[in-house]
Design an enzyme around this catalytic site. Structure first.
Site, PDB file in Angstrom:
ATOM      1  N   CYS A 191       0.703  -1.329   0.123  1.00  0.00           N
ATOM      2  CA  CYS A 191       0.142   0.126   0.004  1.00  0.00           C
ATOM      3  C   CYS A 191       0.945   1.221  -0.079  1.00  0.00           C
ATOM      4  O   CYS A 191       0.655   2.089  -0.641  1.00  0.00           O
ATOM      5  CB  CYS A 191      -0.662  -0.078   1.168  1.00  0.00           C
ATOM      6  SG  CYS A 191      -2.122  -1.455   1.436  1.00  0.00           S
ATOM      7  N   ASP A 213      33.278  20.610  19.772  1.00  0.00           N
ATOM      8  CA  ASP A 213      33.611  22.155  19.858  1.00  0.00           C
ATOM      9  C   ASP A 213      34.144  22.339  21.233  1.00  0.00           C
ATOM     10  O   ASP A 213      33.659  21.475  22.144  1.00  0.00           O
ATOM     11  CB  ASP A 213      32.428  23.107  19.718  1.00  0.00           C
ATOM     12  CG  ASP A 213      32.564  24.613  20.097  1.00  0.00           C
ATOM     13  OD1 ASP A 213      33.726  25.054  19.757  1.00  0.00           O
ATOM     14  OD2 ASP A 213      31.855  25.301  20.851  1.00  0.00           O
ATOM     15  N   ASP A 228      27.494  23.939  20.175  1.00  0.00           N
ATOM     16  CA  ASP A 228      26.249  24.882  20.499  1.00  0.00           C
ATOM     17  C   ASP A 228      26.097  26.372  20.137  1.00  0.00           C
ATOM     18  O   ASP A 228      25.160  26.862  20.392  1.00  0.00           O
ATOM     19  CB  ASP A 228      26.346  24.918  21.975  1.00  0.00           C
ATOM     20  CG  ASP A 228      27.525  25.738  22.615  1.00  0.00           C
ATOM     21  OD1 ASP A 228      28.600  25.813  21.787  1.00  0.00           O
ATOM     22  OD2 ASP A 228      27.414  26.250  23.610  1.00  0.00           O
ATOM     23  N   ASP A 272      29.000  27.338  15.086  1.00  0.00           N
ATOM     24  CA  ASP A 272      29.089  25.883  15.048  1.00  0.00           C
ATOM     25  C   ASP A 272      27.964  25.430  14.033  1.00  0.00           C
ATOM     26  O   ASP A 272      28.302  24.293  13.502  1.00  0.00           O
ATOM     27  CB  ASP A 272      28.775  25.315  16.470  1.00  0.00           C
ATOM     28  CG  ASP A 272      29.748  25.446  17.380  1.00  0.00           C
ATOM     29  OD1 ASP A 272      31.123  25.522  16.948  1.00  0.00           O
ATOM     30  OD2 ASP A 272      29.691  25.331  18.671  1.00  0.00           O
TER      31      ASP A 272
END
Length: 757
Positions: free
Chosen positions: A27, A444, A643, A647
């Protein structure tokens, strides 16, 4: 390279439809082919578990929905997310109730046929008793009436959906059941009302098989529907976190209102022990709020005026009054749900193999059934017609594309829901597969491996400048900066109660430094490279810079006008979780790297403390991207954890971008996975979720494929010549129903996934 677009690239519009009536992978394939044929569609994917289609491209929404509906699968545009979820949940409940009703009717009508026919096989005495009190042809006529009632009543859905699909040359699971039951039922009618048309030894009836097949398939679908409901329980719990009632503070008094009636700017009070009804900012009071349902962190967080509150979290003992800052789909909770739903509707790369198989699966099964029928008619001894019909029906019934269609999406649904409960959001479903394949994870430094709450430790003015002047000017500039190290300078100036002066014309040189005008003098703060780019000499202070960096501090130069004014040093403590996370990743065979715009000596000092050998320092945001691209040439899959604003390009470039929820919006939007807490432990948890989910999917696919590969030949009668083993269509129906339930049950085990705290 990740296929994820950067924030600046144009993204084609996305449309979502809720699609009803899909029962198996075939389907799904049919709906996807219908969608792909529509004008403007660039990409279309359909999820069987969520019953939702996602279309990318500039399309006419109504015409696309109509095309899918015309193909036999009622479709509606998914607009208001909250209402659509409620409506979909309501329809699921109605569907389960209808299945329960149909199962009950089918069982009641089938039981007399089944009991009589099965009893006759127990002993010759019982057979003689039945033949005496319920003689043929009267017994067969009664069975014909009862089985016809089952097929045209509870089983009507198989023919209503399956026969048109067959007519349109897009057969699905319903078509298999429809042809199989009609074959058994039709042959039995011939044996009952026109036995003279059949060889005497082939005059048998299979009413009990036709009726029991409908019963067992319906029971299987009922169990499947209930299990599907359980796969979305985590999502339902998230949706139920937000209370329906809020206490709005107006005219110095509190009044109860519906949470959905609140608007931005309203003042709301929260009493001890109550849930925060909606996102806001504390304006009065003090308390501790448990945010585990959003961040996964068990410890309550202290809240004071100015702090942010998240709807759905639990106020503990204090009294709070807050101003509403977001409502509806803009709240954190709503965005979490949206992110999880987005991941759940995605298709993993592994699903491509399944799609190719299911495209041909049902047609191949029809061919296998036809070959079984002709083979038995040609090779079988007397009575071959009966054996041919029974085995061909068994082949049609035992084939199960449902299990293949459910294998991947159900695991994704359960896993992403469970992860969201622990503060891990898979914004992109593909990250579930790619994170497991990661061989290098780059972090980082500032705000990721370190606390991001630095303190000013040293300040050394150059000749002709004072410490107070240096700190006053530096704080004036850094007040405009979002860099975590900037807050250390501002906090130090505030602590010394220095005069607050204003700055204008603030500019930033990403990854290098910042500049602003203070008291009509241009002030520059940044790295040695930044000053060199401005042709300002840093001579005389380099030894001090090296000394600070070797101590793990981040040194920055300050220039006023075109003259070097001094150097400051800031330290940012390493997070308590960083050491353990790095060690465990390395123990798992993952290469851990650090990439930062910070001073090389400082970066090496932090890396040495954490045992990280791969270090890239003193790079701009584009330099982080280049570092990731370089690693991608040597590692199978590269993930990046960050963060900050700088970044975002790296998060988008990585195969899997992981953003901390405490980071900036642009970083989160660029990521594939968002960790709602600052703890890096959830990097381990996210990878663990990826590993157990892919293992679960492989188990499901193995079962689904092996089940069909092994049992279809058995159903065809492959074991009959040598061992006399023939698979009854009734047993085939039971096995088919159990295969889907097994896959769903296996996926539900992911609800018990454990996490590291």
């Amino acid at each position: 390279m990740s296929s994820q677009s950067s924030a600046t690239r144009h993204s084609p519009p996305t449309l979502q439809l809720t699609v009803e009536g899909m029962s198996c992978a075939s389907c799904v394939g049919r709906v996807e082919r219908v969608l792909a044929a529509q004008p403007g569609v660039e990409q279309a994917s359909v999820n069987l578990a969520t019953e939702r289609a996602t279309i990318i491209g500039d399309v006419a929404a109504e015409s696309v929905a109509q095309a899918v509906t015309a193909a036999g699968y009622p479709a509606k545009i998914f607009v208001d997310a909250a209402k659509a979820r409620a409506l979909q949940q309501q329809k699921k409940q109605h569907h389960i109730q209808a299945l329960q009703r149909n199962v009950l009717i089918a069982v009641v009508l089938t039981l007399p046929i089944f009991v009589v026919e099965m009893a006759m096989h127990l002993s010759q005495a019982i057979q003689s008793w039945v033949d005496y009190y319920l003689p043929v042809p009267g017994r067969w006529v009664a069975e014909a009436v009862l089985s016809t009632s089952v097929l045209l009543g509870p089983g009507r859905q198989f023919y209503r959906l399956g026969l048109p699909a067959l007519w349109h040359r897009a057969p699905d699971m319903n078509a298999l059941v429809a042809i199989g039951t009609l074959a058994a039922w039709g042959y039995s009618l011939f044996a009952t009302f026109a036995p003279q048309w059949l060889p005497a030894q082939s005059v048998h009836v299979y009413y009990e098989a036709a009726a029991m097949i409908v019963c067992l398939v319906l029971i299987g679908r009922l169990l499947e529907a209930r299990a599907k409901g359980k796969t979305s329980q985590a999502m339902q719990r998230l949706l139920q976190l937000q209370p329906n009632i809020a206490h709005r503070w107006q005219n110095d008094q509190s009044e109860e209102v519906a949470t959905e009636s609140l608007v931005v700017g309203d003042i709301v009070e929260v009493r001890p022990g109550e849930k925060i009804p909606i996102d806001g900012e504390v304006v009065a009071g003090e308390s501790h709020v448990e945010e585990s349902m959003v961040t996964g962190e068990p410890l309550a967080v202290r809240k004071r005026p100015g702090d942010a509150l998240t709807g759905g979290t639990l106020n503990q003992q204090g009294y709070l009054r807050f101003k509403v800052t977001a409502t509806g789909e803009q709240t954190v909770l709503a965005q979490i749900v949206q992110a999880v739903e987005q991941a759940q509707t995605a298709k993993l790369p592994i699903q491509g193999v399944v799609d190719k198989v299911t495209l041909w699966f049902v047609p191949v099964v029809f061919v296998a059934a036809l070959l079984t029928l002709m083979g038995w008619l040609y090779f079988a001894p007397q009575g071959g017609i009966s054996l041919a019909i029974v085995n061909a029906v068994a082949v049609l019934i035992i084939a199960c594309p449902c299990a293949m269609g459910l294998a991947t999406p159900t695991s994704i649904m359960v896993a992403t829901g469970r992860a969201a409960e622990k503060g891990i959001l898979f914004r992109q479903g593909r990250a579930l597969q790619q994170l497991r394949e990661t061989t290098l994870i780059a972090f980082d430094k500032t705000g990721t491996l370190t606390e991001g709450q630095p303190a000013l430790t040293d300040i050394q003015p150059a000749e002709g400048f004072s410490t107070q002047q240096l700190l006053t000017y530096a704080a004036a500039v850094e007040r405009y900066s979002e860099h975590p190290l900037a807050s250390a300078v501002v906090n130090a100036a505030n602590a010394q109660q220095l005069e607050r002066v204003s700055a204008t014309d603030f500019t930033t040189s990403s990854g290098m430094g910042v500049s602003a005008k203070v008291n009509d003098q241009q002030v520059h703060i940044g790295t040695q490279r930044y000053l060199e780019s401005l042709f300002i000499a840093s001579s005389g202070l380099e030894p001090l810079e090296t000394h600070y960096a070797e101590q793990g501090k981040s040194p920055f130069y300050i220039a006023i006008g075109e003259q070097l004014a001094g150097i400051i040093a800031v330290t940012d403590p390493i997070k308590a979780s960083s050491q353990a996370v790095v060690s465990q990743l390395q123990a798992q065979g993952i290469t851990v790297a650090m990439v930062t715009g910070d001073n090389r000596v400082t970066a090496q000092s932090v890396a040495k403390q954490l045992g990280i050998r791969e270090v890239v320092a003193e790079v701009k945001p584009q330099g982080k991207v280049e570092a990731i691209q370089n690693w991608q040439q040597h590692f199978a899959s590269v993930s990046f954890v960050g963060d900050g604003i700088n970044d975002a390009p790296a998060l988008a470039a990585a195969d899997v971008g992981i953003a901390l929820g405490s980071g900036t919006d642009i970083a989160i939007e660029s990521a594939d996975v968002v960790l709602m807490s600052d703890s890096l432990t959830n990097v381990l948890n996210a990878r663990h979720v990826s590993q157990v989910t892919m293992t679960n999917i492989h188990q499901n696919l193995f079962w689904a494929f092996i089940y069909n590969l092994v049992l279809i030949p058995v159903a065809a009668g492959a074991l009959y010549p040598a061992f006399g083993i023939q698979l009854s269509p009734i047993l085939a129906a039971g096995a088919m129903a159990l295969s889907s339930v097994f896959v769903l049950g296996n996926a539900l085990r992911l609800k018990r996934t454990t996490f590291i705290h």
